[in-house]
Design a protein around this motif. Structure first.
Motif, short mmCIF file in Angstrom:
data_model
loop_
_atom_site.label_atom_id
_atom_site.label_comp_id
_atom_site.label_asym_id
_atom_site.label_seq_id
_atom_site.Cartn_x
_atom_site.Cartn_y
_atom_site.Cartn_z
N LYS A 259 -0.98 -0.44 -3.44
CA LYS A 259 -2.45 -0.50 -3.40
C LYS A 259 -2.88 -1.74 -4.19
O LYS A 259 -3.39 -1.65 -5.31
N ASN A 260 -2.63 -2.89 -3.56
CA ASN A 260 -2.80 -4.15 -4.28
C ASN A 260 -4.25 -4.45 -4.63
O ASN A 260 -4.53 -5.08 -5.65
N LEU B 157 0.11 -13.97 -7.82
CA LEU B 157 1.03 -14.10 -6.69
C LEU B 157 0.46 -13.39 -5.47
O LEU B 157 0.45 -13.94 -4.36
N LEU B 158 -0.04 -12.18 -5.66
CA LEU B 158 -0.62 -11.42 -4.55
C LEU B 158 -1.80 -12.16 -3.93
O LEU B 158 -2.02 -12.11 -2.72
N ARG C 24 2.18 -10.35 17.49
CA ARG C 24 2.90 -9.68 16.40
C ARG C 24 2.70 -10.42 15.08
O ARG C 24 2.54 -9.79 14.03
N LEU C 25 2.71 -11.73 15.12
CA LEU C 25 2.51 -12.52 13.90
C LEU C 25 1.11 -12.31 13.34
O LEU C 25 0.93 -12.15 12.12
N LEU C 26 0.12 -12.27 14.21
CA LEU C 26 -1.26 -12.03 13.76
C LEU C 26 -1.41 -10.61 13.21
O LEU C 26 -2.11 -10.39 12.21
N SER C 27 -0.72 -9.66 13.84
CA SER C 27 -0.76 -8.28 13.35
C SER C 27 -0.16 -8.19 11.95
O SER C 27 -0.72 -7.54 11.06
N ALA C 28 1.00 -8.86 11.76
CA ALA C 28 1.64 -8.87 10.44
C ALA C 28 0.71 -9.51 9.41
O ALA C 28 0.56 -9.00 8.28
N TYR C 29 0.08 -10.61 9.80
CA TYR C 29 -0.85 -11.30 8.90
C TYR C 29 -1.98 -10.37 8.46
O TYR C 29 -2.28 -10.26 7.26
N HIS C 30 -2.60 -9.69 9.41
CA HIS C 30 -3.72 -8.80 9.08
C HIS C 30 -3.26 -7.60 8.24
O HIS C 30 -3.99 -7.14 7.35
N PHE D 27 -0.81 -7.62 6.07
CA PHE D 27 -0.62 -8.15 4.71
C PHE D 27 -1.96 -8.30 4.00
O PHE D 27 -2.12 -7.89 2.84
N THR D 28 -2.93 -8.90 4.68
CA THR D 28 -4.22 -9.15 4.02
C THR D 28 -4.96 -7.85 3.72
O THR D 28 -5.61 -7.73 2.67
N ARG D 29 -4.85 -6.87 4.61
CA ARG D 29 -5.51 -5.58 4.35
C ARG D 29 -4.92 -4.89 3.12
O ARG D 29 -5.63 -4.17 2.41
N SER D 30 -3.63 -5.11 2.87
CA SER D 30 -2.99 -4.50 1.69
C SER D 30 -3.22 -5.33 0.43
O SER D 30 -2.80 -4.94 -0.66
N GLY D 31 -3.88 -6.49 0.57
CA GLY D 31 -4.16 -7.34 -0.58
C GLY D 31 -3.06 -8.32 -0.91
O GLY D 31 -3.14 -9.03 -1.91
N ASN D 32 -2.03 -8.42 -0.05
CA ASN D 32 -0.92 -9.33 -0.32
C ASN D 32 -1.13 -10.64 0.46
O ASN D 32 -0.55 -10.87 1.51
N HIS D 33 -1.97 -11.49 -0.11
CA HIS D 33 -2.31 -12.75 0.56
C HIS D 33 -1.17 -13.76 0.49
O HIS D 33 -1.12 -14.69 1.30
N PHE D 34 -0.27 -13.58 -0.47
CA PHE D 34 0.91 -14.45 -0.53
C PHE D 34 1.81 -14.20 0.67
O PHE D 34 2.18 -15.13 1.39
N ALA D 35 2.16 -12.94 0.90
CA ALA D 35 3.04 -12.62 2.03
C ALA D 35 2.40 -13.00 3.36
O ALA D 35 3.10 -13.36 4.32
#
Length: 360
Positions: free
Chosen positions: A146-147, A186-187, A319-325, A327-335
Motif C-alpha cells: 500500500k505504497n 524510490l517509489l 500489456r505494457l500499458l496495463s503493467a504501467y497503470h 504500477f502507478t495505481r499502487s504508487g510505485n512510479h519507479f517500477a
C-alpha cells in the motif's frame, strides 16, 4: 606471563559508568567508547554494556542500538530482559522490537494485518514508543504494497523524529527516517533524492544490514541509466550479505536483482538465476522469445512485473500499458518506468520501420 580475562577487562572499562547502583546514560557511554576505540571495538563493547545494563532506560534504548548495529542475536536476549521488566514502557519496547526482529528473520512474512491489529492496542507511554509504533505501521503497509499509504506517513515520521530528546535515540531514529525516505523517494521515482539518502546511510550508519539494503536500492536506481553503476552496487550488496550471513538478501540479490538489471540492459552472458520468471526475462534478452512466452503465459494471475515481461516479449503495447497503470495505481512510479521504457522502444522501432518503407 600476564593473564588476560576479557570479562574482567570489560568490567574495568564499564566501571566508571556504573557507580553506587547508578548507570550513566547510554548516550554518554556511546560517546565515550566511540572516542576511545575504533567503531567496531566500540560497538562490541556497547553491545555487552547493553546486555549487562542495570538501568531500565538503557535496557530499552539498548534495543535500538543493537538493532541498528545488526546485533540480532543479542537483540533477542535484550528483548527477553525488557519483556520481563517491571517497567511497562520497557514491555512496550520489547513488544515492538520482537515484531521487528521476527519480520527480519522471516523475510517480512509475518502477517502485516496481525501486526497492525496488535499496534492498535498499544497506548504509547513515551514519544519514542509512539515513533516506533509509526515506523512499524509504515513497514507493515509496505509489506501490503500500500505504497500510497506509506507515503502519507512522511510528515508524521518527520515531526515525531524531531521530538526525540535523547541524542542517541534521535541519531538512530533519524537514520531510520532516512532509510524510509530512501524507499519513499524510490517509489516516487525521485532518484536523485533516493540516492542522496542511500549514500547518507552508507556514510553515517554502522548497520551492515542497512548498508546491504542501501546498495541494493542504489543499484536499482541506476538500472536504466548506468549498467556499470548498477552492477557495482549489486556486487557491494552481495558481498555484505554473504559476509554477514544475510541469506534472504543474498538470495534476492543473486536470483532477482542481478538478472533483472542485466536483462533490462540486454545483458545475459554469465548471468544465471534459479527463479523461472527472471530466467524468462533473461530469455527475452537472449532472443529466446518462445521459451519466455511459454513460461509467462502459464501464469494465471500475473503480477505487474510479470505482465511487463510478457508485454516486452511480445511487443504488446496493451500489456505494457496495463503493467504501467497497475504500477502507478499502487504508487510505485519507479517500477512504472520499465514498461514505459519498452513502449518508447517499440514506438521508436515503429518509426524506424515506417522511415525505411518511405525510403524504399
Amino acid at each position: 606471563m600476564e593473564d588476560h580475562n576479557p570479562i574482567q577487562e570489560k568490567q574495568t572499562i564499564f566501571k566508571p559508568f556504573r557507580q553506587n547502583g547508578n548507570e550513566t546514560s547510554l548516550h554518554i557511554v556511546y560517546k565515550a567508547l566511540m572516542a576511545r576505540y575504533d567503531s567496531n571495538q566500540a560497538l562490541a563493547l556497547l553491545r555487552d554494556f547493553c546486555l549487562t545494563s542495570i538501568s531500565v532506560e538503557n535496557q530499552r534504548r539498548g534495543l535500538e542500538l543493537l538493532y541498528m548495529s545488526s546485533f540480532f542475536d543479542e537483540l533477542e536476549e535484550l528483548i527477553k530482559v525488557n519483556r520481563n521488566s517491571e517497567n511497562e514502557e520497557n514491555r512496550q519496547w520489547a513488544y515492538i522490537y520482537d515484531i521487528m526482529l521476527e519480520r527480519r528473520k522471516t523475510g517480512e512474512k509475518i502477517d502485516p494485518y496481525k501486526i497492525l491489529s496488535g499496534l492498535d492496542k498499544i497506548k504509547p507511554l513515551s514519544q519514542e514508543v509512539e515513533l516506533l509504533k509509526v515506523f512499524l505501521t509504515v513497514y507493515s503497509y509496505n509489506s501490503l504494497r500500500k505504497n500510497g499509504t506509506v507515503g502519507s506517513y512522511f510528515d508524521t515520521l518527520h515531526e515525531l523524529t524531531n521530538t526525540i530528546a535523547d541524542p542517541l535515540m534521535a541519531m538512530y531514529f533519524h537514520e531510520r527516517l532516512e532509510d524510509f525516505l530512501m524507499f519513499y523517494h524510490l517509489l516516487r521515482n525521485e532518484l536523485i533524492l533516493c540516492r542522496r539518502y542511500g549514500y547518507r546511510l552508507l556514510n553515517r550508519t554502522h548497520n551492515t544490514f542497512k548498508h546491504c539494503v542501501a546498495h541494493q536500492k542504489l543499484a536499482l536506481t541506476y538500472t536504466l541509466e548506468s549498467y556499470e553503476q548498477a552492477l557495482y552496487h549489486s556486487n557491494e550488496a552481495l558481498q555484505i550479505a554473504e559476509q554477514n550471513g544475510y541469506t534472504r538478501l543474498s538470495h534476492v540479490i543473486t536470483d532477482k536483482n542481478f538478472p533483472f538489471i542485466a536483462a533490462v540492459n540486454g545483458v545475459y552472458e554469465g548471468i544465471t538465476t534459479s527463479d523461472p520468471i527472471e530466467k524468462a526475462h533473461l530469455d527475452i534478452a537472449k532472443g529466446n522469445i518462445d521459451d519466455a512466452v511459454k513460461v509467462l503465459e502459464e501464469i494465471e494471475q500475473p503480477s505487474p512485473f510479470q505482465e511487463y515481461y510478457l508485454g516486452k516479449a511480445l511487443n504488446d503495447m496493451d500489456r505494457l500499458l496495463s503493467a504501467y497503470h497497475r504500477f502507478t495505481r499502487s504508487g510505485n512510479h519507479f517500477a512504472a518506468q520499465f514498461p514505459i521504457h519498452e513502449i518508447k522502444r517499440i514506438r521508436k522501432l515503429d518509426i524506424e520501420i515506417m522511415e525505411e518503407h518511405r525510403l524504399a
